[in-house]
Write a protein that holds these residues in place. Structure first.
Motif, PDB file in Angstrom:
ATOM      1  N   GLN A 133       0.821  -1.196   0.000  1.00  0.00           N
ATOM      2  CA  GLN A 133       0.000   0.000   0.000  1.00  0.00           C
ATOM      3  C   GLN A 133       0.858   1.250   0.000  1.00  0.00           C
ATOM      4  O   GLN A 133       1.871   1.324   0.670  1.00  0.00           O
ATOM      5  N   LYS A 134       0.461   2.222  -0.825  1.00  0.00           N
ATOM      6  CA  LYS A 134       1.083   3.540  -0.974  1.00  0.00           C
ATOM      7  C   LYS A 134       2.327   3.516  -1.857  1.00  0.00           C
ATOM      8  O   LYS A 134       2.638   4.490  -2.515  1.00  0.00           O
ATOM      9  N   THR A 135       3.087   2.394  -1.882  1.00  0.00           N
ATOM     10  CA  THR A 135       4.355   2.415  -2.618  1.00  0.00           C
ATOM     11  C   THR A 135       4.355   1.520  -3.845  1.00  0.00           C
ATOM     12  O   THR A 135       5.117   1.753  -4.770  1.00  0.00           O
ATOM     13  N   LYS A 143      -5.437 -12.477   4.133  1.00  0.00           N
ATOM     14  CA  LYS A 143      -6.729 -12.049   4.641  1.00  0.00           C
ATOM     15  C   LYS A 143      -6.797 -10.528   4.707  1.00  0.00           C
ATOM     16  O   LYS A 143      -5.795  -9.850   4.913  1.00  0.00           O
ATOM     17  N   LYS A 144      -8.002 -10.025   4.548  1.00  0.00           N
ATOM     18  CA  LYS A 144      -8.290  -8.587   4.617  1.00  0.00           C
ATOM     19  C   LYS A 144      -7.516  -7.797   3.572  1.00  0.00           C
ATOM     20  O   LYS A 144      -7.143  -6.647   3.774  1.00  0.00           O
ATOM     21  N   THR A 145      -7.200  -8.457   2.447  1.00  0.00           N
ATOM     22  CA  THR A 145      -6.590  -7.752   1.318  1.00  0.00           C
ATOM     23  C   THR A 145      -7.451  -7.988   0.093  1.00  0.00           C
ATOM     24  O   THR A 145      -8.350  -8.822   0.081  1.00  0.00           O
ATOM     25  N   GLN A 196     -13.211 -10.033  -8.153  1.00  0.00           N
ATOM     26  CA  GLN A 196     -14.102 -10.789  -7.287  1.00  0.00           C
ATOM     27  C   GLN A 196     -14.333 -10.115  -5.940  1.00  0.00           C
ATOM     28  O   GLN A 196     -15.329 -10.361  -5.284  1.00  0.00           O
ATOM     29  N   GLY A 197     -13.406  -9.308  -5.490  1.00  0.00           N
ATOM     30  CA  GLY A 197     -13.541  -8.668  -4.189  1.00  0.00           C
ATOM     31  C   GLY A 197     -12.907  -9.496  -3.085  1.00  0.00           C
ATOM     32  O   GLY A 197     -12.789 -10.726  -3.175  1.00  0.00           O
ATOM     33  N   GLY A 198     -12.447  -8.791  -2.034  1.00  0.00           N
ATOM     34  CA  GLY A 198     -11.798  -9.478  -0.922  1.00  0.00           C
ATOM     35  C   GLY A 198     -10.543 -10.204  -1.369  1.00  0.00           C
ATOM     36  O   GLY A 198      -9.904  -9.848  -2.358  1.00  0.00           O
ATOM     37  N   GLY A 227      -4.937  -3.280   1.297  1.00  0.00           N
ATOM     38  CA  GLY A 227      -3.975  -4.012   2.112  1.00  0.00           C
ATOM     39  C   GLY A 227      -2.716  -4.423   1.376  1.00  0.00           C
ATOM     40  O   GLY A 227      -2.591  -4.291   0.161  1.00  0.00           O
ATOM     41  N   ASN A 228      -1.742  -4.936   2.145  1.00  0.00           N
ATOM     42  CA  ASN A 228      -0.475  -5.422   1.592  1.00  0.00           C
ATOM     43  C   ASN A 228      -0.531  -6.947   1.499  1.00  0.00           C
ATOM     44  O   ASN A 228      -0.968  -7.613   2.435  1.00  0.00           O
ATOM     45  N   SER A 229      -0.065  -7.490   0.375  1.00  0.00           N
ATOM     46  CA  SER A 229      -0.127  -8.938   0.237  1.00  0.00           C
ATOM     47  C   SER A 229       0.848  -9.425  -0.820  1.00  0.00           C
ATOM     48  O   SER A 229       1.106  -8.744  -1.813  1.00  0.00           O
TER      49      SER A 229
END
Length: 878
Positions: free
Chosen positions: A27-29, A54-56, A101-103, A127-129
């Motif tokens: 995120q951001k970079t 998760k949560k990305t 698809q989302g999530g 999120g970062n992943s």
């Protein structure tokens, strides 16, 4: 030094994709990773994105390059993919697939691709992943020869050992130099038929028969060079159709065929052009209604992409396709439409189903008419419980172009609930470049604004929905807006007139120039619009010199050929100098402004002027010579309060001249001064704002710096010259060490909200009343001290109130944790929150505007760029 993550967000840094690749998004970079691969021959391609945390959330998009990658990079330079403008994307990339698809769900694109170079974009949403990207590329094999050759090194034996003599009438283009016996084909071809043309085998001819009249798709793909395709009649001379696209682009077209015998010829375009190919001929079945009534129903359209496939073309059994769908009965819905896999120009229309199902539609609310084979993509907000017709039709033929004959298509549809969140009224320039929407203005319950749909800057109107958002006209420049009786007046240049006065009734036909006051490209430059009933007053440039200035008006009821009239000219108001005019302000039927009457010692200097009954008269008079004689009082900040006019002016008060607060009563003769202490210093009052009879203002009195002051019962206060003076009282010394500089005043249910700096930075403040010893006084409090939701919230701006009574909310732009979004509050912690418009970063919203009880604003997301958003209802804090 640029990092690898930075480079692979640019087309020039796209990494070569093999069978799989591992990557990560931060995120951001590092919001995008780009990959490239090539397809040689028609292939089935599967792209899978897996392994998201998760949560990305991350998506994948697949683009075909319109020309070699090195040429694309040379054309656009080294810029991030998200910074590509709309014309840069459309000119170099064609979107052929996407998965959103989302999530953290897996993303999959499965499609058939022609030969060419492709770009895969892995784009972060939240999120970062880390992730795993897999590519499966399976060549669609040609048909297997019925008899295997006995010698694998030797070419297969010819189907007819006796070659026919050269034809007496050579087939053009080009004349065959290597004739052969036609090879029989069974239609439809069960699988691609492979072959090659070269300098030694310049053509191959196939024979086939059509038993039933119908539409057939001819596809010459898998080209490694330039080869062309031609259909011939039974005499092998009559040309039915020729396809000769440039380079290795597929020869692909639809053709209506009558029963009979035919030949199809694959031939070399020119010497040295050697190419492999795969030929397929398939019959088409029209599976969609060609009539509005009944249209083909699309049931269950929801927040999962539905796909429909068919074909449309001129002269075919499917000349146009009609689909019908109905939005759910509760809540607004955001519609996304994507029509891809085109090889000819098709367009889309969308309109609400007429009450009479056989009637013509009132308006096309969702036109998508991109040129050529570009994907037709658009989106916007639809109201609940409405039935719409989506129409697919052959593309518009531009001057100098030949009419197309149609194309197959893949139509992707998705209907997503907006719930209690803002939504894009219409995605005018679909994609991350955005339409650069701006100049948001309320007129007659509608939002007027400017936007660029990729074909030029235009004037648009919107009610917050897709079916209520449309373009009214194209302009090279658009300036000020004003509303007169629900009609928009604005300055614009259409490229031929210069900046002139225009008006619009909200329709394209009713958007017209008032008059080309200075004919040709010379600009009249109308500015400083002020409305008095049916009249619009403004300054204009009557001469060719930019320094010329005049006061003019236009009456909305005037239908003459030139309704723009001069207030000052050679016969009217000759004693006044329009070059000195400024500060146009309407109070009822009176137009107040500043300027001078006469010149030199016999003049008044810059004083307060007016036109009484300005809806019918143009007679200028001096409202008040505040500083008697030739000395100017220079009135500023003219503000109506009830039937009185408050303003700042400079004149002698108790001796020397001071710049203080004045009031001109409704009779136009009584002038009252309010001299803020200490005397004889200037208080320089400004930011005048009235709530329920109390006038708020900012002023610099004594050593307090610029602070907030209040004058209760402002219209009847007797002023500083009375025996018992009534003057503004400082609300609070918000910043004892310097000026707090209050600004951005708004009224939320009788409470003044504003922005001020107490020495720790700008914050949100509000007024309140305190009672001490039976005396009620107005003071102010920092909102964050009584509302914990404001802790850590910075850069507050653009305060706007929408709604009335208990439904009223304060909306504003603010930043928390480096995320700038639209915030809202009813004044309580429980009623305070924000809209997370851009879940992966800041939406950088602006131009918050209350239009007919609905919030409109401009905001950007990674997917959409700067577009018009709206929200109606009571916001729900997260």
């Amino acid at each position: 030094m640029q990092t690898r993550a930075d480079r692979d967000s640019q087309l020039g840094g796209a990494k070569l994709l093999g069978s799989s690749a591992k990557g990560s998004l931060k995120q951001k970079t590092d919001l995008d990773d780009l990959y490239r691969f090539s397809v040689n021959g028609r292939s089935r391609v599967d792209l899978a994105l897996t392994g998201l945390a998760k949560k990305t959330n991350a998506n994948i998009e697949l683009y075909r390059l319109a020309r070699p990658l090195r040429q694309v990079v040379r054309s656009i330079g080294k810029i991030d993919f998200r910074q590509l403008r709309g014309n840069q994307r459309r000119g170099n990339l064609q979107l052929v697939g996407a998965s959103r698809q989302g999530g953290n769900r897996n993303e999959l694109i499965s499609t058939e691709l022609e030969s060419g170079d492709y770009i895969v974009r892995v784009t972060q949403r939240q999120g970062n992943s880390s992730y795993q990207l897999r590519l499966s590329n399976t060549l669609i094999l040609p048909s297997v020869p019925p008899v295997a050759p006995t010698d694998p090194i030797s070419p297969p034996p010819p189907t007819d050992p006796i070659s026919p003599p050269p034809p007496t009438d050579p087939i053009s283009p080009p004349p065959p130099t290597d004739p052969s016996v036609p090879i029989p084909l069974t239609i439809p071809t069960s699988s691609p038929v492979s072959g090659a043309v070269s300098d030694t085998a310049q053509q191959t001819t196939y024979s086939f028969s059509i038993a039933t009249k119908g539409d057939y798709l001819f596809n010459l793909a898998g080209l490694t060079g330039d080869a062309n395709l031609q259909i011939l009649g039974a005499d092998q001379t009559t040309i039915v159709r020729t396809s000769a696209n440039v380079g290795a682009n597929p020869e692909q077209f639809l053709q209506s065929m009558a029963p009979g015998n035919y030949f199809v010829r694959v031939y070399q375009k020119a010497a040295g052009e050697n190419s492999n190919y795969q030929l397929t001929i398939t019959a088409q079945t029209d599976g969609v209604s060609n009539q509005q009534n009944p249209a083909t129903l699309i049931p269950g359209l929801a927040d999962t992409t539905l796909t429909r496939r068919n074909y449309v073309g001129n002269g075919l059994a499917s000349p146009v396709d009609y689909y019908e769908f109905t939005t759910p009965s509760s809540g607004a819905q955001f519609l996304t439409v994507e029509m891809v896999d085109l090889f000819d120009n098709l367009d889309i229309e969308l309109y609400e189903k007429p009450a009479d199902p056989n009637a013509a539609p009132d308006k096309n609310i969702g036109p998508s008419n991109r040129p050529g084979t570009s994907a037709e993509i658009f989106g916007g907000t639809l109201g609940a419980g409405k039935t719409f017709i989506l129409k697919v039709l052959p593309g518009k033929v531009l001057p100098g172009e030949e009419a197309g004959t149609g194309s197959t298509y893949r139509l992707n549809l998705r209907l997503s609930p907006t719930q209690s969140l803002p939504s894009v009224a219409r995605d005018i320039a679909f994609g991350s470049s955005g339409s650069s929407a701006s100049n948001l203005t309320a007129v007659g319950g509608f939002a007027y604004f400017t936007a660029n749909d990729g074909t030029g800057n235009g004037l648009w109107i919107s009610d917050g929905t897709l079916d209520g958002t449309r373009e009214l006209g194209k302009f090279s420049a658009i300036g000020e807006f004003a509303a007169v009786n629900n009609t928009l007046y604005f300055t614009a240049n259409n490229g031929a007139t210069g900046l002139e006065l225009w008006r619009s009734d909200g329709t394209a036909a009713g958007t017209k120039i008032v008059v080309d006051k200075l004919p040709g490209i010379t600009s009249f430059n109308p500015t400083k619009f002020t409305v008095v009933n049916n009249r619009l007053y403004f300054f204009g440039q009557p001469g060719t010199s930019a320094a010329s200035k005049g006061l003019f008006y236009v009456d909305a009821t005037d239908t003459s050929s030139d309704p723009i009239k001069a207030v000052v000219d050679s016969t009217n108001n000759v004693a006044f100098n329009p070059l000195s005019f400024n500060n146009l302000t309407a109070l009822g039927n009176t137009l107040y402004f500043t300027g001078s009457e006469g010149t030199g010692s016999s003049g008044t200097g810059n004083e307060l002027l007016r036109i009484q009954n300005a809806n019918t008269s143009t007679l200028i008079s001096t409202a008040k010579d505040i500083w008697q004689g030739a000395d100017p009082s220079n009135p500023q900040h003219l503000t109506p309060v009830g039937n009185s006019l408050f303003f700042q002016a400079r004149a002698p008060l108790n001796g020397p001249a001071q710049t203080e607060l004045y009031r001109l009563n409704a009779d136009g003769t009584t002038l009252t001064a309010f001299d803020l202490p200490p005397e004889p210093l200037n208080s320089n009052p400004s930011n005048l704002f009235e709530i329920n009879g109390t006038l708020y203002l900012t002023a610099n009195a004594g050593n307090t710096g610029i602070e907030l002051w209040a004058l209760q019962n402002a219209e009847t206060a007797v002023g500083s010259q009375a025996a018992t003076p009534q003057i503004p009282v400082r609300v609070r010394d918000i910043n004892p060490a310097g000026p707090s500089s209050p600004s951005n005043f708004v009224n939320l249910n009788g409470t003044l909200y504003f922005i001020a700096d107490d020495g720790t930075g700008k914050s949100l403040w509000r007024t309140k009343t305190e009672t001490t010893n039976g005396q009620t006084a107005i003071t102010a409090e920092k909102v964050s001290t009584v509302n914990s939701k404001f802790n850590g919230v910075t850069d507050i701006k653009n305060l706007t109130v929408v709604g009335q009574g208990t439904a009223a909310r304060l909306y504003f732009v603010a930043t928390q944790n480096n995320d700038t979004e639209v915030w809202f509050s009813d004044g309580t912690a429980a009623g305070t929150g924000f809209f997370d418009v851009n879940s992966t970063g800041s939406s950088t919203p602006g131009q918050l505007t209350n239009i007919n009880g609905r919030l409109f604003f401009i905001a950007s997301t990674n997917e959409r760029g700067a577009e018009l958003w709206s929200f109606s209802g009571i916001p729900v804090p997260s």
